[in-house]
Design a protein around this motif. Structure first.
Motif: not given
Length: 174
Positions: A147-159
């Motif tokens: 919602e805040s940053f787009g779907w690509r942002s979900i990869f940041a916490p896992t990395v």
């Protein structure tokens, strides 16, 4: 902690991806059945390669192979993050699944090998609780990120978590 973070990162990505899938579908103008392949294509190598990683860990060292698998997982996540099209995203998800497959069997075998018999049950139980906890927490975090940053942002916490797990594994796992 390092072993829990590695497991946490793979489960977190899987649960956040489910929340991001509708946005990916819209961005790439995909049919629902085509979009579902983004989850399936991760799961296939993830499941198929677990026994392979277990055997490879026995031959070449569990810690070494876990570190290598985690690095492959980070590469796959980076490919997903920068994917300019559906095919690149598919490739990234395959690479993620290949790397993530190392986590479960090698973390469990490292715990089984390195923790004394009287503490092993507690250690495995503690490690295992991170999966269900993450499964509940992931969609909430994923929804906020999408919602805040787009779907690509979900990869940041896992990395980030995978890098942290690498740090702890390198420092604390003999």
């Amino acid at each position: 902690v390092g072993l829990m973070l590695a497991f946490f990162a793979t489960i977190l990505n899987f649960s956040m991806f489910a929340v991001a899938a509708p946005q990916i579908r819209i961005e790439y103008s995909l049919a629902a059945d085509t979009t579902s392949w983004l989850s399936i294509i991760f799961t296939i190598p993830y499941i198929l390669l677990m026994p392979f990683y277990g055997r490879l860990g026995d031959l070449l060292g569990k810690r070494r192979i876990l570190l290598a698998g985690s690095l492959v997982y980070i590469v796959g996540s980076a490919v997903c993050f920068v994917a300019g099209g559906f095919v690149a995203l598919i490739v990234g998800r395959i690479v993620q699944g290949i790397g993530a497959a190392a986590v479960n069997p090698l973390c469990l075998s490292i715990i089984s090998e390195r923790v004394s018999a009287e503490r092993r049950g507690k250690a495995i139980g503690t490690w295992s609780t991170s999966g269900p906890f993450t499964g509940m927490f992931g969609p909430i975090l994923g929804g906020a990120l999408v919602e805040s940053f787009g779907w690509r942002s979900i990869f940041a916490p896992t990395v980030l978590m995978t890098f942290l797990s690498l740090f702890f594994i390198l420092r604390l796992v003999p």
